[in-house]
Design an enzyme around this catalytic site. Structure first.
Site, PDB file in Angstrom:
ATOM      1  N   ARG A 113       0.894  -1.246   0.155  1.00 24.23           N
ATOM      2  CA  ARG A 113      -0.029   0.107  -0.119  1.00 24.23           C
ATOM      3  C   ARG A 113       1.030   1.251  -0.006  1.00 24.23           C
ATOM      4  NH1 ARG A 113      -5.138   1.983   3.800  1.00 24.23           N
ATOM      5  NH2 ARG A 113      -5.923   0.419   2.288  1.00 24.23           N
ATOM      6  N   HIS A 140      -7.594   0.843  -6.193  1.00 21.92           N
ATOM      7  CA  HIS A 140      -7.712   0.347  -4.943  1.00 21.92           C
ATOM      8  C   HIS A 140      -8.567  -1.222  -5.277  1.00 21.92           C
ATOM      9  CE1 HIS A 140      -7.946  -0.631  -0.889  1.00 21.92           C
ATOM     10  NE2 HIS A 140      -8.950   0.306  -0.373  1.00 21.92           N
ATOM     11  N   GLN A 143     -10.423  -3.430  -2.554  1.00 22.33           N
ATOM     12  CA  GLN A 143     -11.601  -2.877  -2.158  1.00 22.33           C
ATOM     13  C   GLN A 143     -12.965  -3.137  -3.122  1.00 22.33           C
ATOM     14  OE1 GLN A 143     -12.269  -0.599   0.607  1.00 22.33           O
ATOM     15  NE2 GLN A 143     -14.302  -1.152   0.142  1.00 22.33           N
ATOM     16  N   ASP A 236     -16.621   8.306  -1.219  1.00 23.49           N
ATOM     17  CA  ASP A 236     -15.260   8.268  -0.515  1.00 23.49           C
ATOM     18  C   ASP A 236     -14.971   9.740  -0.097  1.00 23.49           C
ATOM     19  OD1 ASP A 236     -12.810   7.323   0.033  1.00 23.49           O
ATOM     20  OD2 ASP A 236     -11.743   7.166  -2.021  1.00 23.49           O
ATOM     21  N   CYS A 277     -15.965   3.135   1.133  1.00 18.23           N
ATOM     22  CA  CYS A 277     -14.886   2.060   1.232  1.00 18.23           C
ATOM     23  C   CYS A 277     -14.564   2.187   2.691  1.00 18.23           C
ATOM     24  CB  CYS A 277     -13.656   2.498   0.045  1.00 18.23           C
ATOM     25  SG  CYS A 277     -13.399   4.189   0.201  1.00 18.23           S
ATOM     26  N   ARG A 322     -14.118  -7.189   2.912  1.00 18.42           N
ATOM     27  CA  ARG A 322     -12.640  -7.063   2.732  1.00 18.42           C
ATOM     28  C   ARG A 322     -11.734  -8.364   2.860  1.00 18.42           C
ATOM     29  NH1 ARG A 322     -10.585  -2.151   2.168  1.00 18.42           N
ATOM     30  NH2 ARG A 322      -8.733  -3.407   1.282  1.00 18.42           N
TER      31      ARG A 322
HETATM   32  N1  NVA Z   1      -9.546   7.543  -1.376  1.00 21.84           N
HETATM   33  C1  NVA Z   1      -9.220   6.837  -0.196  1.00 21.84           C
HETATM   34  C2  NVA Z   1      -9.445   5.608  -0.130  1.00 21.84           C
HETATM   35  C3  NVA Z   1      -9.145   5.173   1.402  1.00 21.84           C
HETATM   36  C4  NVA Z   1      -9.694   3.553   1.612  1.00 21.84           C
HETATM   37  C5  NVA Z   1      -7.879   7.374   0.114  1.00 21.84           C
HETATM   38  O1  NVA Z   1      -6.827   7.158  -0.685  1.00 21.84           O
HETATM   39  O2  NVA Z   1      -7.502   7.823   1.182  1.00 21.84           O
HETATM   40  N1   CP Z   2     -10.989   0.955   2.673  1.00 18.42           N
HETATM   41  C1   CP Z   2      -9.978   0.662   3.078  1.00 18.42           C
HETATM   42  O1   CP Z   2      -8.940   0.408   2.317  1.00 18.42           O
HETATM   43  O2   CP Z   2      -9.699   1.272   4.461  1.00 18.42           O
HETATM   44  P1   CP Z   2      -8.358   0.964   5.493  1.00 18.42           P
HETATM   45  O3   CP Z   2      -7.785   2.550   4.724  1.00 18.42           O
HETATM   46  O4   CP Z   2      -8.605   1.257   6.789  1.00 18.42           O
HETATM   47  O5   CP Z   2      -7.496   0.060   4.942  1.00 18.42           O
END
Ligand code: NVA
Ligand code: CP
Length: 337
Positions: A113, A140, A143, A236, A277, A322
């Site tokens: 990540r 993602h 997700q 989101d 998400c 998830r």
């Molecule tokens: N768009 C958000 C998704 C979090 C799961 C981010 O990248 O922070």
């Molecule tokens: N939705 C998601 O990816 O959550 P986290 O950032 O908590 O992993």
């Protein structure tokens, strides 16, 4: 392709973005996840990957994704090592390519990540073991599998379902929803001010995919047009991880009209569900939420507390999924039998 053929074709593959997979392969992963979910509920052990180990690299924070990889790995019988940005050399004292070759010598799979999609692609290029994308700025994909499972559990099908996404449509979640809906023959509407529309190249690719699957892609600034007939309303956060805090002012100005609230829910199909998400800013229960309230006076952001807590909200089912879907990704690519 036969199921057995798909099963074999998954072994050793990376999971970097859904553009790399066919609708049948995506469906295979959702089926596998549903099967794992059933087994988990029935307390049937699935630890066929005993003795394997996976590395979990997180250059950004996480609750769901990290927990999902850890629980899923343990359920499959595997060991995990969590590497956060402050405790590894990645990118600072060691290149992505070198890290990939070091970790691939010790682990059977690597989750990443972080920031640019090119980093996870580079990691995969130099790793001889599967690499899984746990979120980049652009995509993602894990997700999306959870979202598909949730939609299928709710409506019994994916094909023909309309999903409307509101908010920042040019980031990981918006991009990925557009790809996955196009792939699965769904109708996706991305609703945002024009400057938050996804990259035109990606839109074109998704339109081409949708033309072959019976799906469609709509980009619009019109809330009514997006919500009409939608079975899923999705949003989101307005500011994603890694973006500067100074951007909040502009995002609030641009995206407040795209908040998912009960007026918007009322424009959708009467059976519509709300998805996110997560994490979500729906009340004053977070530090950032309180800060935004104090500074700008907004007490709920991308979704109102009313919608978030309503009967129509399936966000916690989605979050649980998830884990089941990430388990499917690891199992499929590591040759679970
Ligand atoms: N768009 C958000 C998704 C979090 C799961 C981010 O990248 O922070
Ligand atoms: N939705 C998601 O990816 O959550 P986290 O950032 O908590 O992993």
């Amino acid at each position: 392709m036969q199921k057995e053929e798909i099963r074999r074709s998954f072994v050793g593959r990376d999971f970097l973005k859904l553009l790399d997979f066919t609708p049948e392969e995506i469906e295979y992963l959702v089926d596998l996840a549903a099967d794992f979910k059933e087994k988990k509920k029935a307390h049937i052990l699935t630890d066929h990957l005993r003795g394997r180990n996976v590395a979990l690299i997180f250059e950004k924070t996480s609750t769901r994704t990290r927990s999902s990889f850890e629980v899923a790995a343990h359920d499959l019988g595997m060991g995990t090592t969590y590497l956060d940005p402050s405790s590894s050399q990645i990118g600072k004292k060691e290149s992505t390519a070198d890290t990939a070759r070091v970790l691939a010598g010790m682990f059977d799979g690597i989750e990443y990540r972080g920031y640019g999609q090119e980093i996870v692609e580079e990691l995969a290029k130099y790793s001889k073991v599967p690499v899984w994308n746990g979120l980049t700025n652009e995509f993602h994909p894990t997700q999306m599998l959870a979202d598909l499972l949730t939609i299928r559990e709710t409506f019994g099908t994916l094909k023909g379902i309309k999903l409307a996404y509101f908010g920042d449509a040019r980031y990981n979640t918006g991009n990925s929803l557009m790809v996955v809906c196009a792939k699965m023959g769904m109708h996706v509407a991305l609703c945002a001010p024009k400057k938050y529309f996804p990259d035109p190249e990606l839109v074109k690719t998704c339109e081409e995919i949708a033309a072959t699957t019976g799906g469609s892609v709509l980009l619009t600034e019109d809330l009514e047009e997006a919500a009409r007939g939608a079975k899923v309303l999705y949003t989101d956060v307005w500011v994603s991880m890694g973006e500067p805090a100074e951007i909040w002012k502009e995002r609030l100005r641009d995206l407040v009209p795209y908040q998912v609230n009960s007026a918007l829910m009322a424009m959708a199909d009467k059976d519509a569900v709300f998805m996110h998400c997560l994490p979500a800013f729906h009340d004053q229960g977070t530090g950032v939420g309180r800060e935004i309230f104090e500074k700008y006076g907004y007490s709920e952001l991308e979704v109102t507390d009313e919608v978030f807590e309503s009967e129509q909200s399936v966000v916690f089912q989605e979050a649980e999924n998830r884990m089941h879907t990430i388990k499917a990704v690891m199992a499929a690519t590591l040759g679970y039998e």
